[in-house]
Write an enzyme that holds these catalytic residues in place. Structure first.
Site, PDB file in Angstrom:
ATOM      1  N   LYS A 110      10.180  12.272  -8.392  1.00  0.00           N
ATOM      2  CA  LYS A 110      10.252  11.296  -9.482  1.00  0.00           C
ATOM      3  C   LYS A 110      10.095  11.957 -10.854  1.00  0.00           C
ATOM      4  O   LYS A 110      10.543  11.407 -11.848  1.00  0.00           O
ATOM      5  CB  LYS A 110       9.226  10.193  -9.266  1.00  0.00           C
ATOM      6  CG  LYS A 110       9.605   9.337  -8.061  1.00  0.00           C
ATOM      7  CD  LYS A 110       8.768   8.102  -7.919  1.00  0.00           C
ATOM      8  CE  LYS A 110       9.314   7.186  -6.829  1.00  0.00           C
ATOM      9  NZ  LYS A 110       9.070   7.718  -5.454  1.00  0.00           N
TER      10      LYS A 110
HETATM   11  C1  PLP Z   1       9.702   7.313  -4.293  1.00  0.00           C
HETATM   12  C2  PLP Z   1       9.670   8.245  -3.149  1.00  0.00           C
HETATM   13  C3  PLP Z   1      10.596   8.140  -2.078  1.00  0.00           C
HETATM   14  C4  PLP Z   1      11.648   7.050  -2.018  1.00  0.00           C
HETATM   15  O1  PLP Z   1      12.638   7.201  -2.996  1.00  0.00           O
HETATM   16  P1  PLP Z   1      13.619   5.990  -3.351  1.00  0.00           P
HETATM   17  O2  PLP Z   1      14.424   6.463  -4.494  1.00  0.00           O
HETATM   18  O3  PLP Z   1      12.721   4.838  -3.705  1.00  0.00           O
HETATM   19  O4  PLP Z   1      14.441   5.689  -2.146  1.00  0.00           O
HETATM   20  C5  PLP Z   1      10.531   9.080  -1.071  1.00  0.00           C
HETATM   21  N1  PLP Z   1       9.583  10.050  -1.069  1.00  0.00           N
HETATM   22  C6  PLP Z   1       8.678  10.175  -2.066  1.00  0.00           C
HETATM   23  C7  PLP Z   1       7.672  11.256  -1.981  1.00  0.00           C
HETATM   24  C8  PLP Z   1       8.680   9.280  -3.137  1.00  0.00           C
HETATM   25  O5  PLP Z   1       7.780   9.407  -4.124  1.00  0.00           O
END
Ligand code: PLP
Length: 458
Positions: A110
């Site tokens: 993220k």
């Molecule tokens: C947010 C997140 C996901 C999921 O990603 P999306 O874009 O919501 O499908 C998977 N793994 C981790 C570690 C995350 O922080």
């Protein structure tokens, strides 16, 4: 570049407006009217990540940012990722590669999007003189990425609600230790669902919304999706731009949807594989055509514990051929627990996505297996991805699994699997020594409003 809502009833916006508003006024999500094709694929290998990012993102931003502004934002954002390659590709086994997206300041993918949009927000707000208040709800990773990215950014206050006592210690400390005065971690008495419900209350109070200039940076923000397109190109470039399969640990469908944009732009992506944990609404939807909400069963990969996968609406919009009225109708049916995807749309989705789900036990087993085979320790989300990927690997086609978080972020799950607690990387080794700053708040919208009004620096 013009952006339209998946529900067809909101104004058409440019990139900057779509970024600053997050959700469309009709409740829909913004998508570009057309997806731009990209040229120069063969020249991408060996370019710095920031250069690929510029080439991929530029066509989406239109007139919203000058070349210098966009390049500056990209350089500042990715300057904070502690690996020269930014998103290195590491081989796990013959034909199976791990795309490491966890070298950013909060150790999850993220950071790639949040760091960039914080820089873009700052430029846009400086220009307009506008001040905004970002409020978010998090089960862990989004909130820490947002606080890290927006700390010290002018004209923005950030309030992140997390469920008190229900996030990991690393996640909590990442939210409570940054000491900039414009970021605020709020520990809400309740569950993640309570935090999300209070967030909705705030956005639905139009007077409050306008008073503080409320904005959202959750994963439906189009600008976040755009930033996530880039690493599909850098990964494909490292593999010589051959047709490649990608497996993506999926929750809100943001990361994998970025993959389908990359493919539409011309990246040589063969299959996009949705990997889910036991909260498998997406896997069930793609297998049976029934999109039905169940109860969330908390798992060891908590960032994928979802009932409603918000970005899936974008994939549905394409699968329904851009029929916004049909999407608005489906989303209305969600209020009664779900809907049946039409035969034509299901077919279209299956041309775009394959899916698989793994149990808790299989996830733990995969952390063990990969450790035994390679010495590599995966976080539980990445292990869900690796396990589903292994079910789908085909000879002669490289498979890339997205590693979405660093194992040190989820030490309990890792310890359960392989009996060790992975150390934090050097750039955040002091996390447990820093003082924490957090406000406790009741699960009550009025308490929340007064806290925001009192604390905001704007
Ligand atoms: C947010 C997140 C996901 C999921 O990603 P999306 O874009 O919501 O499908 C998977 N793994 C981790 C570690 C995350 O922080």
């Amino acid at each position: 570049m013009r952006y339209v809502s998946t529900r067809g009833q909101a104004p058409v916006l440019d990139f900057e407006q779509a970024m600053l508003s997050g959700l469309a006024r009709d409740g829909g999500l913004y998508l570009p009217e057309t997806v731009p094709a990209i040229s120069g694929l063969d020249e991408m290998d060996g370019l710095p990540y920031a250069e690929v990012a510029y080439r991929v993102i530029r066509p989406f931003t239109g007139d919203s940012f000058t070349e210098d502004e966009l390049r500056g934002a990209i350089d500042r954002a990715y300057g904070r990722i502690e690996h020269a390659a930014k998103a290195p590709l590491r081989q796990l086994a013959p034909g199976h590669h791990l795309l490491e997206l966890f070298h950013g300041p909060t150790l999850a993918f993220k950071d790639f999007a949040m760091q960039l949009i914080a820089q873009l927000f700052e430029i846009a707000l400086k220009r307009s003189g506008q001040r905004i208040t970002i409020v978010g709800a998090t089960s862990g990773d989004t909130g820490s990425a947002a606080i890290e990215a927006f700390k010290g950014i002018d004209n923005v206050d950030v309030f992140i609600m997390f469920p008190h006592g229900r996030v990991s210690e690393v996640q909590r400390r990442q939210m409570t230790t940054p000491d900039a005065s414009n970021v605020h971690a709020l520990a809400v008495t309740g569950h993640f669902d309570d935090c999300q419900a209070r967030l909705k209350d705030l956005f639905n109070d139009h007077q409050f919304r306008d008073q503080v200039g409320l904005a959202g940076v959750n994963s439906i923000n189009w600008a976040r999706v755009v930033a996530q397109i880039v690493y599909y190109f850098t990964a494909a470039a490292s593999l010589g731009m051959r047709p490649t399969d990608f497996t993506v640990p999926t929750g809100n469908f943001g990361d994998i949807f970025a993959g389908s944009i990359a493919r539409a732009m011309g990246a040589p992506i063969r299959r996009l594989i949705v990997a889910t944990n036991q909260n498998d609404i997406l896997h069930r939807a793609l297998t049976t055509g029934e999109y039905r909400i169940g109860e969330v069963a908390p798992s060891i990969s908590p960032s994928m514990d979802i009932q409603v996968s918000s970005n899936f609406e974008r994939a549905l919009y394409w699968a329904y051929g851009g029929d916004a009225a049909a999407i608005a109708q489906l989303m209305d049916e969600m209020k009664t627990g779900g809907f049946t995807i039409s035969q034509g749309a299901l077919q279209a989705l299956r041309e775009q996505y394959v899916s698989g789900r793994v149990s808790e036990e299989e996830t733990i087993q995969m952390i063990r297996t990969i450790r035994a085979e390679t010495g590599e320790v995966l976080c539980p989300h990445s292990a869900v991805g690796a396990a589903v990927a292994r079910q789908h690997i085909q000879p002669g086609v490289p498979m890339v699994t997205l590693a979405t978080a660093h194992p040190a972020k989820f030490p309990d799950a890792v310890e359960k699997a392989v009996g060790l607690r992975p150390p934090l990387p050097p750039h955040m080794a002091d996390l447990f020594d820093l003082p924490e700053r957090v406000s406790r708040v009741e699960n009550d919208v009025d308490a929340l409003k007064s806290l925001i009004l009192e604390r905001r620096t704007n």
